[in-house]
Design a protein around this motif. Structure first.
Motif, short mmCIF file in Angstrom:
data_model
loop_
_atom_site.label_atom_id
_atom_site.label_comp_id
_atom_site.label_asym_id
_atom_site.label_seq_id
_atom_site.Cartn_x
_atom_site.Cartn_y
_atom_site.Cartn_z
N GLU A 1 14.09 -0.68 23.43
CA GLU A 1 13.79 -1.98 22.82
C GLU A 1 13.93 -1.90 21.31
O GLU A 1 13.86 -0.82 20.73
CB GLU A 1 12.37 -2.42 23.18
CG GLU A 1 11.31 -1.47 22.66
CD GLU A 1 9.88 -1.90 22.99
OE1 GLU A 1 9.63 -3.11 23.15
OE2 GLU A 1 9.02 -1.02 23.06
N PRO B 1 11.39 -8.32 22.95
CA PRO B 1 9.99 -8.28 22.50
C PRO B 1 9.09 -9.16 23.36
O PRO B 1 9.53 -10.20 23.85
CB PRO B 1 10.05 -8.83 21.07
CG PRO B 1 11.34 -9.58 21.00
CD PRO B 1 12.28 -8.95 21.97
N LEU B 2 7.86 -8.72 23.54
CA LEU B 2 6.89 -9.47 24.35
C LEU B 2 5.71 -9.88 23.48
O LEU B 2 5.14 -9.04 22.78
CB LEU B 2 6.38 -8.62 25.51
CG LEU B 2 7.45 -8.02 26.44
CD1 LEU B 2 6.79 -7.18 27.52
CD2 LEU B 2 8.29 -9.12 27.08
N HIS C 1 11.36 -4.66 16.34
CA HIS C 1 10.79 -5.95 15.90
C HIS C 1 10.11 -6.70 17.03
O HIS C 1 10.27 -6.39 18.21
CB HIS C 1 11.88 -6.83 15.26
CG HIS C 1 13.01 -7.19 16.17
ND1 HIS C 1 12.87 -8.06 17.22
CD2 HIS C 1 14.31 -6.79 16.19
CE1 HIS C 1 14.03 -8.20 17.83
NE2 HIS C 1 14.91 -7.42 17.24
N GLY C 2 9.34 -7.72 16.65
CA GLY C 2 8.65 -8.57 17.62
C GLY C 2 9.47 -9.80 17.97
O GLY C 2 10.70 -9.82 17.75
N SER C 3 8.80 -10.81 18.48
CA SER C 3 9.49 -11.98 19.03
C SER C 3 9.91 -12.99 17.96
O SER C 3 10.57 -13.98 18.27
CB SER C 3 8.60 -12.66 20.06
OG SER C 3 7.39 -13.05 19.44
N ALA C 4 9.55 -12.73 16.71
CA ALA C 4 9.96 -13.57 15.57
C ALA C 4 9.95 -15.05 15.89
O ALA C 4 10.99 -15.72 15.84
CB ALA C 4 11.35 -13.11 15.07
N ASN D 1 18.99 -11.18 13.98
CA ASN D 1 19.93 -10.06 13.85
C ASN D 1 19.87 -9.24 15.15
O ASN D 1 18.82 -8.70 15.48
CB ASN D 1 19.48 -9.21 12.65
CG ASN D 1 20.35 -8.00 12.43
OD1 ASN D 1 21.28 -7.74 13.19
ND2 ASN D 1 20.04 -7.24 11.39
N LYS E 1 14.64 -4.00 27.06
CA LYS E 1 13.55 -4.98 26.97
C LYS E 1 13.57 -5.73 25.65
O LYS E 1 13.72 -5.14 24.58
CB LYS E 1 12.21 -4.21 27.11
CG LYS E 1 10.99 -5.07 27.05
CD LYS E 1 9.74 -4.24 27.21
CE LYS E 1 9.04 -3.97 25.93
NZ LYS E 1 8.86 -5.02 24.97
N ASN F 1 3.21 -5.12 26.68
CA ASN F 1 3.86 -3.90 26.19
C ASN F 1 3.04 -2.67 26.55
O ASN F 1 3.59 -1.65 26.99
CB ASN F 1 4.00 -3.96 24.66
CG ASN F 1 5.10 -4.91 24.25
OD1 ASN F 1 6.20 -4.85 24.80
ND2 ASN F 1 4.80 -5.79 23.31
N ASP G 1 9.23 -17.52 14.25
CA ASP G 1 9.70 -18.39 13.16
C ASP G 1 11.20 -18.68 13.23
O ASP G 1 11.67 -19.70 12.71
CB ASP G 1 9.32 -17.78 11.78
CG ASP G 1 9.70 -16.32 11.63
OD1 ASP G 1 9.85 -15.62 12.65
OD2 ASP G 1 9.85 -15.85 10.48
P1 NAD Z 1 8.11 -9.91 14.15
O1 NAD Z 1 8.88 -8.62 14.15
O2 NAD Z 1 8.32 -10.78 15.31
O3 NAD Z 1 8.53 -10.73 12.83
C1 NAD Z 1 8.28 -10.29 11.50
C2 NAD Z 1 9.30 -10.93 10.53
O4 NAD Z 1 10.57 -10.30 10.70
C3 NAD Z 1 9.53 -12.42 10.80
O5 NAD Z 1 9.73 -13.06 9.57
C4 NAD Z 1 10.79 -12.45 11.61
O6 NAD Z 1 11.55 -13.63 11.46
C5 NAD Z 1 11.57 -11.26 11.07
N1 NAD Z 1 12.42 -10.65 12.11
C6 NAD Z 1 12.00 -9.88 13.15
N2 NAD Z 1 13.05 -9.52 13.91
C7 NAD Z 1 14.13 -10.07 13.33
C8 NAD Z 1 15.53 -10.06 13.66
N3 NAD Z 1 16.00 -9.37 14.73
N4 NAD Z 1 16.39 -10.74 12.86
C9 NAD Z 1 15.93 -11.41 11.78
N5 NAD Z 1 14.63 -11.45 11.41
C10 NAD Z 1 13.74 -10.79 12.18
O7 NAD Z 1 6.58 -9.55 13.95
P2 NAD Z 1 5.28 -10.46 14.15
O8 NAD Z 1 5.55 -11.82 13.58
O9 NAD Z 1 4.18 -9.66 13.63
O10 NAD Z 1 5.09 -10.59 15.73
C11 NAD Z 1 5.46 -11.72 16.50
C12 NAD Z 1 5.09 -11.47 17.96
O11 NAD Z 1 5.84 -10.38 18.48
C13 NAD Z 1 3.61 -11.14 18.22
O12 NAD Z 1 3.18 -11.81 19.38
C14 NAD Z 1 3.61 -9.66 18.47
O13 NAD Z 1 2.54 -9.27 19.32
C15 NAD Z 1 4.95 -9.46 19.13
N6 NAD Z 1 5.50 -8.09 18.97
C16 NAD Z 1 6.07 -7.53 20.06
C17 NAD Z 1 6.66 -6.27 19.95
C18 NAD Z 1 7.29 -5.66 21.17
O14 NAD Z 1 7.44 -6.31 22.17
N7 NAD Z 1 7.66 -4.38 21.12
C19 NAD Z 1 6.68 -5.61 18.73
C20 NAD Z 1 6.10 -6.23 17.62
C21 NAD Z 1 5.51 -7.47 17.76
#
Ligand code: NAD
Length: 481
Positions: A263, A73-74, A266-269, A279, A71, A86, A271
């Motif tokens: 999974e 990220p959602l 990290h989340g859906s990032a 990564n 899965k 989730n 940005d």
């Molecule tokens: P995030 O993990 O998406 O991002 C946090 C920071 O880490 C950002 O600057 C992002 O660019 C960076 N980052 C994350 N994964 C990366 C990767 N693989 N490579 C490079 N940089 C990476 O956390 P957030 O911003 O708090 O959440 C964004 C969305 O994701 C929210 O809607 C949240 O609900 C969701 N989320 C989903 C899950 C899941 O599905 N298990 C977990 C966490 C957050």
């Protein structure tokens, strides 16, 4: 058991999800295992189509069929109610155990580089404060229920030890706050201490969660496997991801009796979504955990070694510090694929078998006791009276009944009776403890209902809790003197 040509459910997810999932699928394919992906939707696109839970019926049916999910990220979109796709997936398939391994990775420099960290957090994933049962008891006082079951503790402790055995680990710590929450957190500690002797080859230690956090910052290399409750595990596992390089490198497995979901942490990032910057290591390592789970240990090992070899070559993803140009998601995956079959110079072969998970029981789980008695009742009352005034009023109310007012508490402090004045801030939520005068006699439902009727005539009560004894032992916390 080997599952050649087996189907798995793949949920690409939101934001960077489709990019990293596509990278992981390419790597899986390149190992030559016969895995067929049944691609299904969940998350933002499903909410947008009006699926209230965020998980469409077809996705649920696919998981019921495959029992294994990879899965992405959602997101939980704002403005579509407060459902999380989730949480829907986690609760539908009761993935009770969250395994989060972290380890020192070559080229991923952290303040702990050189200490050879290799830690797995085993987090209880469905109980505790995360049941989300909350109430406003007065307009200014909220309450959340922390639910911990004996069955839930047994399942997570067994998972931790079975994982430790399968992965040839040496030590399991159980981290709790049992010194304060003796019945809830204490249940995990007691269950751990009861089950540990079944695994004599594994060193078992209990540690208080605050000390565990301190030790993780000071001497993290002492830890191997840590089993803990949901809330503690949520915090500790993010801490351990931080020790070893961050979210881009942290894989996870959500293990249930009937299904398992793999999974990245990290989340859906949003940005960096759609920019080929994410990564893919975390999801590729999660895919390796999935392959091991379905009996494809050799392919899992092959991927893990290729990830290490790739990092040893000096490759840098956008989330790693450094001045060299960052490698894109696709190119990172291609580099891993090119390194399949090669052996890491930092960590040699280390293969281990899948963890055995027993099928779910459909029986209602209940612990047996020899005797039980209701000795009293706690009634939560909303009041602006001072404690002594409230006590006087309640004593008038219960005059001539079978109960005594034993104490009144306010946010855990005993405020009546007190020997000297208490320097506490009082709020309008009082816990009033009534005990049966004859301690050998059971307080009946009729007596409790009559008490509530009397109290309710003059006061606002909003919550009632029976005080029970199981096998002559009080089944409620003592009041703070
Ligand atoms: P995030 O993990 O998406 O991002 C946090 C920071 O880490 C950002 O600057 C992002 O660019 C960076 N980052 C994350 N994964 C990366 C990767 N693989 N490579 C490079 N940089 C990476 O956390 P957030 O911003 O708090 O959440 C964004 C969305 O994701 C929210 O809607 C949240 O609900 C969701 N989320 C989903 C899950 C899941 O599905 N298990 C977990 C966490 C957050």
């Amino acid at each position: 058991m080997l599952f050649h040509n087996r189907k798995i459910t793949v949920i690409p997810g939101d934001g960077i999800g489709p990019e990293v999932i596509s990278a992981a699928l390419k790597v899986i394919e390149a190992t030559g295992v016969g895995i067929e992906a049944d691609v299904q939707q969940a998350g933002a696109s499903s909410f947008a189509k009006g699926v209230v839970s965020g998980v469409p019926r077809e996705t649920i049916e696919s998981i019921e069929n495959t029992k294994v999910v990879l899965k992405g990220p959602l997101e939980t979109p704002i403005g579509h109610g407060n459902k999380s796709a989730n949480v829907t997936l986690r609760t539908l398939f009761e993935t009770f155990g969250n395994l989060r391994p972290v380890r020192e990775l070559p080229g991923v420099t952290t303040p702990f580089t050189g200490r050879k960290l290799d830690i797995v957090i085993v987090r209880e994933n469905v109980e505790d404060l995360y049941t989300g049962i909350e109430y406003m008891q007065t307009p200014g006082v909220a309450q959340a229920l922390k639910i911990i079951s004996r069955t839930g503790c047994e399942k997570i402790v067994e998972l931790a030890f079975e994982f430790a055995v399968a992965a040839q680990r040496k030590r399991v710590h159980c981290a709790t706050k049992a010194n304060i929450m003796k019945l809830t957190e204490g249940m995990l500690q007691h269950t751990f201490e009861e089950i540990a002797p079944r695994y004599p080859q594994i060193e078992a230690k209990h540690i208080l969660i605050d000390n565990c956090a301190h030790q993780l910052a000071m001497r993290p290399e002492q830890f191997d496997v840590i089993v803990t409750t949901n809330m503690n595990g949520d915090i500790l596992s993010d801490l351990t991801s931080g020790l070893t390089g961050g979210l881009g490198f942290a894989p996870s497995a959500n293990i249930g009796n009937d299904a398992a979901i793999f999974e990245a942490v990290h989340g859906s990032a949003p940005d960096i979504a759609g920019k080929n910057m994410a990564n893919p290591t975390a999801i590729i390592l999660s895919a390796a955990m999935m392959l091991r789970h379905v009996g494809e240990g050799a392919a899992a090992h092959n991927i893990e070694q290729a990830v290490l070899v790739t990092l040893e070559s000096g490759i840098r993803s956008s989330d790693m510090p450094g001045n060299s140009p960052a490698t894109g998601t696709k190119e990172f995956a291609d580099a891993i694929i090119a390194n399949l079959g090669r052996v890491s110079s930092t960590e040699g072969p280390k293969d281990f078998r899948a963890v055995k998970i027993s099928p779910a029981s459909r029986e209602v789980q209940a612990s047996k006791v020899g005797s039980r008695q209701v000795t009293g009742v706690d009634v939560f009352i909303e009041s602006r009276l001072q404690p002594a005034e409230l006590a006087e009023a309640l004593n008038d109310v219960i005059a001539g009944t079978t109960v005594n007012l034993q104490m009144i508490g306010n946010r855990g402090n005993t405020v009546y009776p007190v020997e000297s004045e208490r320097h506490v801030t009082l709020v309008d939520q009082y816990r009033c403890r009534f005990m049966k005068k004859d301690r050998n006699d059971n307080l009946s439902n009729a007596e409790i209902l009559s008490l509530l009727t009397r109290v309710g005539e003059e006061h606002t009560w909003m919550h009632v809790e029976k005080l029970q004894q199981f096998d002559d032992v009080d089944a409620f916390s003592r009041t703070q003197k």
